[in-house]
Design an enzyme around this catalytic site. Structure first.
Site, PDB file in Angstrom:
ATOM      1  N   CYS A 278       0.760  -1.253   0.000  1.00  0.00           N
ATOM      2  CA  CYS A 278       0.000   0.000   0.000  1.00  0.00           C
ATOM      3  C   CYS A 278       0.788   1.298   0.000  1.00  0.00           C
ATOM      4  O   CYS A 278       0.375   2.247  -0.670  1.00  0.00           O
ATOM      5  CB  CYS A 278      -0.980  -0.014   1.172  1.00  0.00           C
ATOM      6  SG  CYS A 278      -2.225  -1.290   0.954  1.00  0.00           S
ATOM      7  N   LYS A 341       7.636  -7.287   6.072  1.00  0.00           N
ATOM      8  CA  LYS A 341       7.794  -6.949   7.487  1.00  0.00           C
ATOM      9  C   LYS A 341       7.590  -8.243   8.268  1.00  0.00           C
ATOM     10  O   LYS A 341       7.192  -9.267   7.683  1.00  0.00           O
ATOM     11  CB  LYS A 341       6.779  -5.882   7.924  1.00  0.00           C
ATOM     12  CG  LYS A 341       5.333  -6.353   7.833  1.00  0.00           C
ATOM     13  CD  LYS A 341       4.336  -5.270   8.173  1.00  0.00           C
ATOM     14  CE  LYS A 341       4.203  -5.080   9.658  1.00  0.00           C
ATOM     15  NZ  LYS A 341       3.003  -4.300  10.014  1.00  0.00           N
ATOM     16  N   ARG A 348       4.454  -8.601  -1.024  1.00  0.00           N
ATOM     17  CA  ARG A 348       4.165  -7.569  -2.028  1.00  0.00           C
ATOM     18  C   ARG A 348       5.046  -6.334  -1.788  1.00  0.00           C
ATOM     19  O   ARG A 348       5.118  -5.827  -0.679  1.00  0.00           O
ATOM     20  CB  ARG A 348       2.674  -7.202  -1.999  1.00  0.00           C
ATOM     21  CG  ARG A 348       1.796  -8.328  -2.519  1.00  0.00           C
ATOM     22  CD  ARG A 348       0.311  -7.990  -2.442  1.00  0.00           C
ATOM     23  NE  ARG A 348      -0.184  -7.941  -1.079  1.00  0.00           N
ATOM     24  CZ  ARG A 348      -1.444  -7.646  -0.759  1.00  0.00           C
ATOM     25  NH1 ARG A 348      -2.325  -7.373  -1.709  1.00  0.00           N
ATOM     26  NH2 ARG A 348      -1.821  -7.622   0.502  1.00  0.00           N
TER      27      ARG A 348
HETATM   28  P1  NAD Z   1      -6.017  -8.598  -1.721  1.00  0.00           P
HETATM   29  O1  NAD Z   1      -5.493  -8.662  -3.098  1.00  0.00           O
HETATM   30  O2  NAD Z   1      -5.406  -9.435  -0.646  1.00  0.00           O
HETATM   31  O3  NAD Z   1      -7.591  -8.955  -1.722  1.00  0.00           O
HETATM   32  C1  NAD Z   1      -8.490  -8.478  -2.661  1.00  0.00           C
HETATM   33  C2  NAD Z   1      -9.415  -9.631  -3.060  1.00  0.00           C
HETATM   34  O4  NAD Z   1     -10.453  -9.113  -3.904  1.00  0.00           O
HETATM   35  C3  NAD Z   1      -8.721 -10.738  -3.855  1.00  0.00           C
HETATM   36  O5  NAD Z   1      -8.856 -11.971  -3.171  1.00  0.00           O
HETATM   37  C4  NAD Z   1      -9.451 -10.737  -5.215  1.00  0.00           C
HETATM   38  O6  NAD Z   1      -9.606 -12.025  -5.772  1.00  0.00           O
HETATM   39  C5  NAD Z   1     -10.791 -10.140  -4.834  1.00  0.00           C
HETATM   40  N1  NAD Z   1     -11.530  -9.580  -5.968  1.00  0.00           N
HETATM   41  C6  NAD Z   1     -11.064  -8.778  -6.973  1.00  0.00           C
HETATM   42  N2  NAD Z   1     -12.058  -8.462  -7.810  1.00  0.00           N
HETATM   43  C7  NAD Z   1     -13.181  -9.069  -7.355  1.00  0.00           C
HETATM   44  C8  NAD Z   1     -14.542  -9.114  -7.787  1.00  0.00           C
HETATM   45  N3  NAD Z   1     -14.941  -8.463  -8.874  1.00  0.00           N
HETATM   46  N4  NAD Z   1     -15.420  -9.850  -7.073  1.00  0.00           N
HETATM   47  C9  NAD Z   1     -15.027 -10.525  -5.962  1.00  0.00           C
HETATM   48  N5  NAD Z   1     -13.762 -10.513  -5.494  1.00  0.00           N
HETATM   49  C10 NAD Z   1     -12.850  -9.790  -6.181  1.00  0.00           C
HETATM   50  O7  NAD Z   1      -5.986  -7.064  -1.296  1.00  0.00           O
HETATM   51  P2  NAD Z   1      -5.948  -6.470   0.183  1.00  0.00           P
HETATM   52  O8  NAD Z   1      -4.543  -6.419   0.666  1.00  0.00           O
HETATM   53  O9  NAD Z   1      -6.985  -7.143   1.006  1.00  0.00           O
HETATM   54  O10 NAD Z   1      -6.380  -4.968  -0.117  1.00  0.00           O
HETATM   55  C11 NAD Z   1      -7.710  -4.659  -0.487  1.00  0.00           C
HETATM   56  C12 NAD Z   1      -7.890  -3.154  -0.399  1.00  0.00           C
HETATM   57  O11 NAD Z   1      -7.688  -2.721   0.952  1.00  0.00           O
HETATM   58  C13 NAD Z   1      -6.906  -2.334  -1.232  1.00  0.00           C
HETATM   59  O12 NAD Z   1      -7.556  -1.199  -1.717  1.00  0.00           O
HETATM   60  C14 NAD Z   1      -5.844  -1.916  -0.224  1.00  0.00           C
HETATM   61  O13 NAD Z   1      -5.213  -0.706  -0.594  1.00  0.00           O
HETATM   62  C15 NAD Z   1      -6.662  -1.725   1.029  1.00  0.00           C
HETATM   63  N6  NAD Z   1      -5.943  -1.904   2.283  1.00  0.00           N
HETATM   64  C16 NAD Z   1      -5.062  -2.950   2.433  1.00  0.00           C
HETATM   65  C17 NAD Z   1      -4.404  -3.144   3.657  1.00  0.00           C
HETATM   66  C18 NAD Z   1      -3.431  -4.263   3.861  1.00  0.00           C
HETATM   67  O14 NAD Z   1      -2.796  -4.293   4.908  1.00  0.00           O
HETATM   68  N7  NAD Z   1      -3.258  -5.190   2.950  1.00  0.00           N
HETATM   69  C19 NAD Z   1      -4.697  -2.288   4.735  1.00  0.00           C
HETATM   70  C20 NAD Z   1      -5.621  -1.248   4.543  1.00  0.00           C
HETATM   71  C21 NAD Z   1      -6.242  -1.071   3.317  1.00  0.00           C
HETATM   72  C1  UGA Z   2       0.464   0.192   6.522  1.00  0.00           C
HETATM   73  C2  UGA Z   2      -0.104   1.134   7.590  1.00  0.00           C
HETATM   74  O1  UGA Z   2       0.699   1.038   8.762  1.00  0.00           O
HETATM   75  C3  UGA Z   2      -1.549   0.776   7.911  1.00  0.00           C
HETATM   76  O2  UGA Z   2      -2.085   1.708   8.837  1.00  0.00           O
HETATM   77  C4  UGA Z   2      -2.375   0.794   6.623  1.00  0.00           C
HETATM   78  O3  UGA Z   2      -3.702   0.416   6.878  1.00  0.00           O
HETATM   79  C5  UGA Z   2      -1.747  -0.161   5.621  1.00  0.00           C
HETATM   80  O4  UGA Z   2      -0.367   0.230   5.374  1.00  0.00           O
HETATM   81  C6  UGA Z   2      -2.428  -0.171   4.289  1.00  0.00           C
HETATM   82  O5  UGA Z   2      -3.109   0.750   3.914  1.00  0.00           O
HETATM   83  O6  UGA Z   2      -2.162  -1.177   3.628  1.00  0.00           O
HETATM   84  P1  UGA Z   2       1.477  -2.259   6.473  1.00  0.00           P
HETATM   85  O7  UGA Z   2       1.932  -1.880   5.107  1.00  0.00           O
HETATM   86  O8  UGA Z   2       0.743  -3.537   6.636  1.00  0.00           O
HETATM   87  O9  UGA Z   2       0.499  -1.121   7.057  1.00  0.00           O
HETATM   88  O10 UGA Z   2       2.718  -2.308   7.461  1.00  0.00           O
HETATM   89  P2  UGA Z   2       3.582  -1.191   8.239  1.00  0.00           P
HETATM   90  O11 UGA Z   2       3.746  -1.640   9.617  1.00  0.00           O
HETATM   91  O12 UGA Z   2       3.057   0.171   8.034  1.00  0.00           O
HETATM   92  O13 UGA Z   2       4.991  -1.317   7.514  1.00  0.00           O
HETATM   93  C7  UGA Z   2       5.181  -0.905   6.176  1.00  0.00           C
HETATM   94  C8  UGA Z   2       6.654  -0.990   5.820  1.00  0.00           C
HETATM   95  O14 UGA Z   2       7.412  -0.004   6.504  1.00  0.00           O
HETATM   96  C9  UGA Z   2       7.281  -2.332   6.177  1.00  0.00           C
HETATM   97  O15 UGA Z   2       8.159  -2.734   5.156  1.00  0.00           O
HETATM   98  C10 UGA Z   2       8.048  -2.014   7.455  1.00  0.00           C
HETATM   99  O16 UGA Z   2       9.101  -2.887   7.688  1.00  0.00           O
HETATM  100  C11 UGA Z   2       8.515  -0.603   7.158  1.00  0.00           C
HETATM  101  N1  UGA Z   2       8.834   0.192   8.360  1.00  0.00           N
HETATM  102  C12 UGA Z   2       7.873   0.459   9.290  1.00  0.00           C
HETATM  103  C13 UGA Z   2      10.117   0.711   8.520  1.00  0.00           C
HETATM  104  O17 UGA Z   2      11.007   0.493   7.673  1.00  0.00           O
HETATM  105  N2  UGA Z   2      10.401   1.473   9.628  1.00  0.00           N
HETATM  106  C14 UGA Z   2       9.457   1.752  10.570  1.00  0.00           C
HETATM  107  O18 UGA Z   2       9.782   2.462  11.549  1.00  0.00           O
HETATM  108  C15 UGA Z   2       8.170   1.230  10.397  1.00  0.00           C
END
Ligand code: NAD
Ligand code: UGA
Length: 461
Positions: A278, A341, A348
């Site tokens: 992200c 991490k 990813r």
């Molecule tokens: P992900 O790829 O793990 O999951 C998304 C899922 O959606 C997949 O399993 C995919 O097959 C499914 N999908 C796609 N198109 C579809 C459709 N038309 N119908 C049904 N299923 C469908 O992604 P994620 O990491 O869960 O992230 C999802 C969203 O949340 C993103 O926008 C991301 O930016 C946000 N987000 C992610 C994190 C995180 O830590 N990974 C944290 C906060 C927000």
């Molecule tokens: C991050 C945010 O922390 C979440 O709040 C948010 O919801 C999420 O992105 C998202 O939108 O996906 P995440 O990517 O899961 O969460 O993990 P983090 O703990 O933020 O770490 C991100 C990266 O920064 C990792 O590679 C971590 O090792 C690195 N990091 C983190 C550093 O290099 N230094 C730090 O002090 C902290």
């Protein structure tokens, strides 16, 4: 399934890192709500139905087990889940666009839009649609127009409830969030829908932690929160390069500046660079949006956060090659950690991917070790499979190695018997600590040449 006993029916489209854990927690905390999570990926859905879940996340399996089969269900029947739901969370992926206008920066909204079209097709009653995915500001406007152009007389109210969980601590973050953000239109139906989402969270979150806002503020706040977090890491990483030139110690600098409450101690750990699905994607999306609105200087300001991260990763590998007498060809190099991490199997955008590719370009013999991410590492590096070994056991991986590079801050790496590891390595033995988690002085005393990030190297030459 007796649906009558449930107060409301929640559907969630997308059973990934966000949809799965979020819905598991909502179901476990809200027994009166029926929660159905659907996905187009049948393999993922099948795994959610077993104890071998598709993602590794501490505490997740217990949470799933609390509710699965009672009020939490996983299915590939997307149409039924849409039709039956009162409230639909959408947590599909929104990656960076790789083609056409905005390629490399803008969010690819094809999965989101496909979902919207599925919703129109399968619905036969009014619904609240909740953006759980991270989306460009004003997406709800476009969605509102697409959804409400239906000719069935159905009303869809589009809200934004962005997710702030971090991987590795998802369950803790969901159970004890610092805030929950719910954005809606400030119209009568918008405010009514907002209250319905507030009512879900107040089952376990104190009302004072639930922030409500207009829908655009909620969408934008999510992008900005990630940009600010990543900016802190790039800021401290930029200073790590200066520390290496001046014999200042980045850990001491981080501690000293973080003691000021206005700065704060968190997210100041210098590292090989940030990864994850992200940070980069969301900042580039923010950059694209700023460019779209003609705010070139603002766009450049935020883009520099990503540029600094690329620089840090590049710098780390260059240091490795230079320290090892400017060649790593045919040298056995072990990457300790491939996940982006600790406490996740997710790879990813992991800095380890770039490090691995660069070392392979230099003809190194690469060994990848990681307690949770080896399956994903194999997938990522499949094109180079013949030149890479995958070995879960760090001791076996290090046998005969010229160098180790710590790329993920796994707790267990701190406890390794480095004397034993050193004895089985080629000499001179090198260790590059991309996470600054090891006891560098002790490693040096054992005989290693030690290269931390942002601290003077400790070399026996
Ligand atoms: P992900 O790829 O793990 O999951 C998304 C899922 O959606 C997949 O399993 C995919 O097959 C499914 N999908 C796609 N198109 C579809 C459709 N038309 N119908 C049904 N299923 C469908 O992604 P994620 O990491 O869960 O992230 C999802 C969203 O949340 C993103 O926008 C991301 O930016 C946000 N987000 C992610 C994190 C995180 O830590 N990974 C944290 C906060 C927000
Ligand atoms: C991050 C945010 O922390 C979440 O709040 C948010 O919801 C999420 O992105 C998202 O939108 O996906 P995440 O990517 O899961 O969460 O993990 P983090 O703990 O933020 O770490 C991100 C990266 O920064 C990792 O590679 C971590 O090792 C690195 N990091 C983190 C550093 O290099 N230094 C730090 O002090 C902290």
């Amino acid at each position: 399934m007796q649906q009558k006993k449930f107060k409301k029916r929640i559907g969630c489209i997308g059973a990934g890192y966000v949809g799965g854990p979020t819905m598991a927690v909502i179901a476990a905390q809200c027994p009166e709500y029926l929660v159905t999570v659907v996905d187009i990926n049948a393999k993922r859905i099948a795994a959610w139905q077993t104890d071998d879940l598709p993602i590794y996340e501490p505490g997740l399996i217990n949470m799933v087990k609390k509710a699965r089969g009672k009020n939490l269900f996983f299915s590939t029947d997307i149409d039924s889940a849409i039709r039956d739901a009162d409230i639909l969370f959408v947590s599909v992926n929104t990656p960076t666009k790789t083609f056409g206008e905005g390629a490399g920066k803008a969010a690819d909204l094809q999965y989101w839009e496909e979902t919207a079209r599925n919703i129109i097709k399968a619905s036969n009653s009014d619904k609240i649609i909740v953006e759980k995915s991270t989306l460009p500001v004003r997406t709800a406007d476009a969605m509102d127009r697409i959804l409400n152009a239906n000719d069935k007389g159905i009303h869809f109210e589009v809200l934004s409830n962005p997710e702030f969980l971090a991987e590795g601590t998802a369950i803790e973050d969901l159970l004890h969030p610092e805030r929950v953000l719910i954005g809606s239109r400030e119209t009568k139906p918008g405010l009514k829908a907002r209250q319905e989402i507030v009512d879900i969270y107040t089952n376990w979150v104190d009302r004072s932690k639930i922030i409500t806002s207009n829908v655009w503020s909620a969408e934008l706040s999510k992008l900005v929160a990630n940009a600010f977090l990543a900016q802190r890491i790039s800021s401290i990483n930029s200073i790590s390069a200066l520390c290496e030139k001046t014999e200042a110690d980045i850990a001491e600098v981080s501690y000293a500046i973080g003691a000021d409450k206005r700065i704060g101690p968190k997210f100041l750990n210098s590292s090989v660079g940030f990864g994850g699905s992200c940070f980069k994607k969301d900042i580039l999306n923010l950059v694209y949006i700023c460019e779209h609105y003609g705010l070139g200087d603002v766009a450049q300001y935020w883009e520099s956060v990503v540029r600094m991260n690329d620089y840090q990763i590049r710098r780390f590998v260059l240091n490795m090659v230079q320290a090892m007498f400017s060649t790593v060809a045919r040298k056995r190099i072990v990457l300790l950690g491939f996940a982006f991490k600790a406490d996740t199997g997710d790879t990813r955008e992991s800095p380890a991917i770039y490090v691995a590719q660069k070392l392979l370009d230099e003809h190194a013999h690469l060994v990848i070790s990681d307690p949770q991410a080896l399956d994903n590492a194999r997938l990522v590096l499949q094109a180079s499979a013949q030149k890479v070994e995958f070995e879960k056991d760090p001791y076996a991986a290090a046998k005969g190695a010229h160098a180790l590079a710590v790329l993920t801050e796994w707790e267990e790496y701190k406890k390794l018997d480095f004397r034993k590891i050193f004895d089985n390595m080629e000499k001179p033995a090198f260790i590059f600590d991309g996470r600054n988690i090891l006891d560098h002085k002790r490693l040096f005393e054992i005989g290693f040449n030690v290269y931390p990030v942002g601290k003077p190297p400790m070399s026996h030459f």
